[in-house]
Motif scaffolding. Structure first.
Motif, mmCIF file in Angstrom:
data_model
loop_
_atom_site.group_PDB
_atom_site.id
_atom_site.type_symbol
_atom_site.label_atom_id
_atom_site.label_comp_id
_atom_site.label_asym_id
_atom_site.label_seq_id
_atom_site.Cartn_x
_atom_site.Cartn_y
_atom_site.Cartn_z
ATOM 1 N N VAL A 122 0.865 -1.180 0.000
ATOM 2 C CA VAL A 122 0.000 0.000 0.000
ATOM 3 C C VAL A 122 0.898 1.226 0.000
ATOM 4 N N LEU A 123 0.798 2.045 -1.021
ATOM 5 C CA LEU A 123 1.624 3.246 -1.108
ATOM 6 C C LEU A 123 1.181 4.270 -0.078
ATOM 7 N N ARG A 124 2.154 4.808 0.658
ATOM 8 C CA ARG A 124 1.866 5.889 1.600
ATOM 9 C C ARG A 124 2.304 7.227 1.050
ATOM 10 N N SER A 125 3.311 7.207 0.197
ATOM 11 C CA SER A 125 3.763 8.437 -0.459
ATOM 12 C C SER A 125 4.559 8.048 -1.695
ATOM 13 N N GLY A 126 4.609 8.945 -2.683
ATOM 14 C CA GLY A 126 5.397 8.714 -3.881
ATOM 15 C C GLY A 126 4.839 7.614 -4.765
ATOM 16 N N PHE A 143 10.333 2.766 8.398
ATOM 17 C CA PHE A 143 11.778 2.955 8.241
ATOM 18 C C PHE A 143 12.077 4.348 7.698
ATOM 19 N N ALA A 144 11.313 4.778 6.707
ATOM 20 C CA ALA A 144 11.524 6.109 6.136
ATOM 21 C C ALA A 144 11.264 7.192 7.172
ATOM 22 N N GLU A 145 10.196 7.034 7.936
ATOM 23 C CA GLU A 145 9.858 8.037 8.949
ATOM 24 C C GLU A 145 10.911 8.093 10.042
ATOM 25 N N ALA A 146 11.397 6.937 10.497
ATOM 26 C CA ALA A 146 12.382 6.901 11.576
ATOM 27 C C ALA A 146 13.710 7.505 11.156
ATOM 28 N N ASN A 147 14.023 7.435 9.863
ATOM 29 C CA ASN A 147 15.309 7.947 9.376
ATOM 30 C C ASN A 147 15.173 9.256 8.611
ATOM 31 N N GLY A 148 13.983 9.840 8.620
ATOM 32 C CA GLY A 148 13.778 11.124 7.972
ATOM 33 C C GLY A 148 13.934 11.091 6.464
ATOM 34 N N LEU A 149 13.593 9.968 5.837
ATOM 35 C CA LEU A 149 13.737 9.829 4.384
ATOM 36 C C LEU A 149 12.436 10.207 3.689
ATOM 37 N N ARG A 150 12.569 10.912 2.561
ATOM 38 C CA ARG A 150 11.427 11.298 1.748
ATOM 39 C C ARG A 150 11.718 10.969 0.291
ATOM 40 N N PRO A 151 10.675 10.812 -0.526
ATOM 41 C CA PRO A 151 10.910 10.560 -1.952
ATOM 42 C C PRO A 151 11.859 11.597 -2.539
ATOM 43 N N THR A 171 7.187 5.458 -0.283
ATOM 44 C CA THR A 171 7.112 4.684 0.963
ATOM 45 C C THR A 171 5.823 3.870 0.927
ATOM 46 N N LEU A 172 5.857 2.728 1.567
ATOM 47 C CA LEU A 172 4.692 1.841 1.503
ATOM 48 C C LEU A 172 4.616 0.950 2.734
ATOM 49 N N LEU A 173 3.505 0.251 2.842
ATOM 50 C CA LEU A 173 3.296 -0.772 3.857
ATOM 51 C C LEU A 173 2.912 -2.057 3.162
ATOM 52 N N SER A 174 3.257 -3.187 3.765
ATOM 53 C CA SER A 174 2.991 -4.478 3.147
ATOM 54 C C SER A 174 2.316 -5.397 4.155
#
Length: 788
Positions: A122-126, A143-151, A171-174
């Protein structure tokens, strides 16, 4: 218009508001716990089921070393297989900008068509990576949120020995990673472990997997026999290093969610009946005393035409009003609490959405149980009131006939004071009521003992896992394994003070008709960083040519010391080895099976190897060590035990503080409900006696001692029974929490018993002091008059 009986009902309820509220709060606890567990249970079940269905979560999972794409058609032809999807799955080392620590990632290839057919994210962003791109990646949202990563951000990954720059596209969830836990970890850590989704061509090129795969997932027909499909799949993958197919029950994420749901179900079964039982007792005690005081009124009501049924229903309705108040309070608290916890669970388990609703049947069941418990408590007294003949009811009850027995003569010889004699005689002459009051107070003690067991159990798990068994600062993981002489190179890494090798090999263990897939652990004799510790806390080694089993694994296999277990490795050789069980060890996390390193190498017919290295590290050299590890091609994963230990301790501390506060509040409500109602009934029954003592010259303190002393004596008598009941409840909760992933030990420390007793005794004293205020305000002249 309201008839006289209805008006009496409301007036009685208003007059008894304090006692009714005390009972209603106890009942509300049972309703709220039932609502919360039902709500949480339903929310997790419904959300997971919808997530799995909408995103086509696979039914069967299998891994291999390197299987050709050509056998995928044979896999799809297995009877019962609706869909099969092959992919490449590897662990890689990441270098995330701004993060000192070495980060581990699990890389999963995306099909050339784009989105997977099974385990659809499920896409959350990008967006998902372009199948034709060579440097794009999507990662799981936590993982992206914890490390401050964005598309648009970039990081590097060590893939197949080559460092590659990857640009984040989304970013997504599975559904495959609702509970995301890294290799060797005990709990999720989104900062140091992430899931990477890359195009198939990137994974194939990086790991030399063109025309091959090492992981396959299957979707089955609803009525397909899963066991037969798994057997057929194992046969097909066996020549290619298949490591054993398994269903959802052995999939890590699904197993953790399943264990949590099962624990909620156990809580819903064990705890609410305690509160409903206490409610029935309290209601029976209060209604019985009211009927005893209202005999004349009951006779008068019958004399003017009210029927037995109307009298019985009147007192049942008084109990019903208490149940209604408790139910409404419980519904309100339970709805709010279950919603708040459900949202917390949705974040903890990485659901993309939450289907939260407390089903109407939860309201109906909790309400009916509340009404039933109140009605059950009042039934005996209400039926007694209905059976009273008018003439009998309007006459004063015959005084009880007491005689001096053996206990009375023994008490007389002790030459106790008059107030103490009054207390002891009251207990002896009303044994049923005294016993039930003691039981109610003991249940409050039991709730606290059972709650303290969790904190003590978690401390035991922490000590066993991190301070006795796993004492290393870090664990390096290698896939495939390395020759054991590579350990010398590990020792030369910056900051490494000590290094020991260890080996993990997947295997199937069989004993009779029972079997279990697990990891066989091997370590050299005398290992000091990662150790095998028995139940007594002694460090032991697996003897050569034998195997040690964890107690839970031995229970699965029904194996005991001296039995012989069969071992089969998924290496395509179809060899079955047999080892005797040398002993059992206590292990709370996972299902452990231990052998000597030499024994494992002999069984595998390989030169001495390691798949992990346990390290003792100088903290001052951590930056240099991480810098080297990020560029080490053989490394497939890193577990920082010191970080995991701190995280685990912090989580335990927060959870224990919250849980202890909740359970202390519940126990105090139970205690106040039981002690307050008991003291109020004593005051109403013995008001003439106590007033007589005042007139005879006893001080207020001496008269209060009779009332408070009886309550506190019952509270003291409740302690041993409460300790025993608490142990039984804790044992039931421990059994309900056990799974293949972990078990909760039954640890009952003396401090937990002492804390439970102090809380209950303090709450009992507080409740008795509340009633004592009424004693101080007694009008002696009015009390001594005969009630007309």
């Amino acid at each position: 218009m309201m008839n006289a009986l209805d008006k009496k009902l409301l007036r009685d309820f208003r007059r008894l508001w304090a006692q009714a509220l005390a009972i209603a709060l106890v009942l509300a606890c049972g309703v709220a716990i039932l609502m919360t567990t039902f709500g949480m249970y339903g929310a997790l079940e419904d959300t997971r089921a919808a997530y799995y269905e909408r995103n086509r979560f696979a039914d069967v999972f299998a891994a291999a070393n390197r299987a050709p794409d050509s056998i995928l058609s044979e896999i799809r032809a297995i009877p019962g297989v609706r869909q099969a999807e092959a992919r490449v799955v590897k662990h890689v080392i990441l270098n995330v900008p701004g993060r000192l620590e070495t980060v581990t990632g699990q890389m999963i290839s995306l099909p050339e068509t784009g989105a997977p057919l099974l385990n659809r994210p499920v896409l959350r962003s990008g967006r998902l990576p372009d199948p034709a791109a060579t440097g794009e990646v999507a990662v799981n949202a936590p993982f992206a949120e914890a490390n401050g990563l964005r598309p648009g951000d970039s990081f590097t990954a060590n893939m197949g020995g080559r460092k590659r720059v990857l640009t984040l596209t989304g970013t997504l969830l599975s559904p495959e990673f609702i509970y995301t836990i890294g290799p060797g970890a005990m709990m999720p850590d989104a900062e140091t472990f992430g899931i990477l989704f890359v195009p198939a061509r990137v994974a194939d090129a990086a790991f030399d997997m063109q025309g091959a795969f090492n992981d396959v997932t299957l979707k089955l027909d609803p009525r397909a026999p899963e066991a037969q499909v798994i057997d057929r799949l194992d046969i097909l993958l066996d020549p290619y290093g298949g490591t054993g197919a398994h269903g959802r029950d052995s999939q890590t994420s699904h197993s953790f969610v399943d264990a949590e749901i099962e624990q909620l179900r156990s809580t819903a079964i064990i705890l609410p009946p305690i509160f409903f039982g206490i409610t029935a007792f309290l209601v029976g005690m209060v209604i019985g005393r009211i009927i005893a005081l209202e005999r004349a009124e009951i006779g008068l009501l019958k004399a003017i035409g009210y029927s037995d049924v109307e009298i019985c229903v009147h007192y049942l309705m008084l109990a019903g009003l208490v149940a209604v108040v408790g139910t409404l309070l419980g519904w309100a608290v339970g709805t709010w609490l279950s919603g708040a916890l459900a949202r917390l669970y949705a974040q903890f388990f990485d659901f993309p959405y939450l289907i939260y609703r407390v089903a109407y049947d939860a309201y109906a069941i909790s309400g009916l149980l509340a009404l039933a418990s109140a009605a059950l408590g009042a039934a005996r007294s209400a039926l007694h009131a209905a059976r009273l003949a008018p003439a009998t009811a309007m006459s004063p009850p015959a005084p009880p006939r007491f005689s001096r027995g053996l206990l009375d003569r023994a008490l007389s010889r002790l030459r106790l004071s008059q107030p103490v004699m009054m207390i002891l005689r009251s207990l002896m002459r009303w044994p049923v009521r005294s016993g039930l009051t003691t039981l109610g107070l003991s249940l409050a003690v039991a709730v606290l003992v059972a709650s303290s067991f969790f904190s003590d159990a978690l401390d035991t798990i922490l000590d066993k896992a991190f301070y006795q068994s796993n004492r290393q600062d870090a664990m390096l993981l290698f896939s495939p394994g390395l020759r054991d002489d590579a350990l010398q190179d590990v020792t030369n890494l910056p900051g490494v003070l000590m290094a020991e090798g260890q080996q993990f090999q997947p295997a199937t263990l069989r004993h009779g008709h029972l079997e279990k897939d697990t990891a066989l652990e091997a370590r050299p004799p005398g290992a000091d960083l990662s150790r095998i510790v028995d139940a007594a806390g002694h460090v032991i080694d697996a003897p050569p040519g034998a195997i040690l089993l964890s107690e839970r694994l031995a229970a699965h296999l029904e194996a005991r010391p001296g039995d012989v277990v069969a071992i089969e490795f998924p290496d395509g050789r179809d060899e079955i080895h047999h080892l005797p069980v040398a002993g059992l060890v206590t292990q709370y996390v996972g299902l452990g099976a231990y052998v000597d390193s030499t024994t494992l190498d002999r069984l595998k017919r390989q030169s001495p190897r390691i798949t992990a290295a346990n390290l003792l590290i100088d903290d001052a050299a951590l930056p240099q060590l991480h810098a080297v590890l990020k560029d080490t091609p053989e490394l497939s994963g890193l577990v920082m035990l010191t970080r995991m230990r701190r995280s685990f301790e912090d989580t335990i501390r927060r959870n224990v503080t919250t849980m202890t506060t909740v359970y202390i509040s519940i126990a105090m409500l139970i205690t106040v409900g039981v002690a307050y109602n008991g003291a109020r009934i004593q005051l109403s029954e013995r008001a003439r006696e106590l007033a007589s003592l005042r007139i005879l010259g006893f001080t207020r303190g001496e008269v209060s001692f009779v009332l408070i002393g009886e309550t506190m004596l019952l509270a003291l008598l409740a302690q041993p029974l409460g300790w025993a009941l608490g142990g039984v409840i804790a044992s039931a909760l421990a059994r309900g929490s056990a799974s293949d992933l972990y078990s909760v030990p039954l640890v009952l420390e003396p401090a937990g018993f002492a804390r439970a007793s102090l809380v209950v005794l303090a709450a009992s004293l507080g409740a008795a002091l509340l009633v004592r205020r009424r004693l101080d305000r007694l009008d002696l002249v009015a009390v001594m008059k005969t009630r007309e």
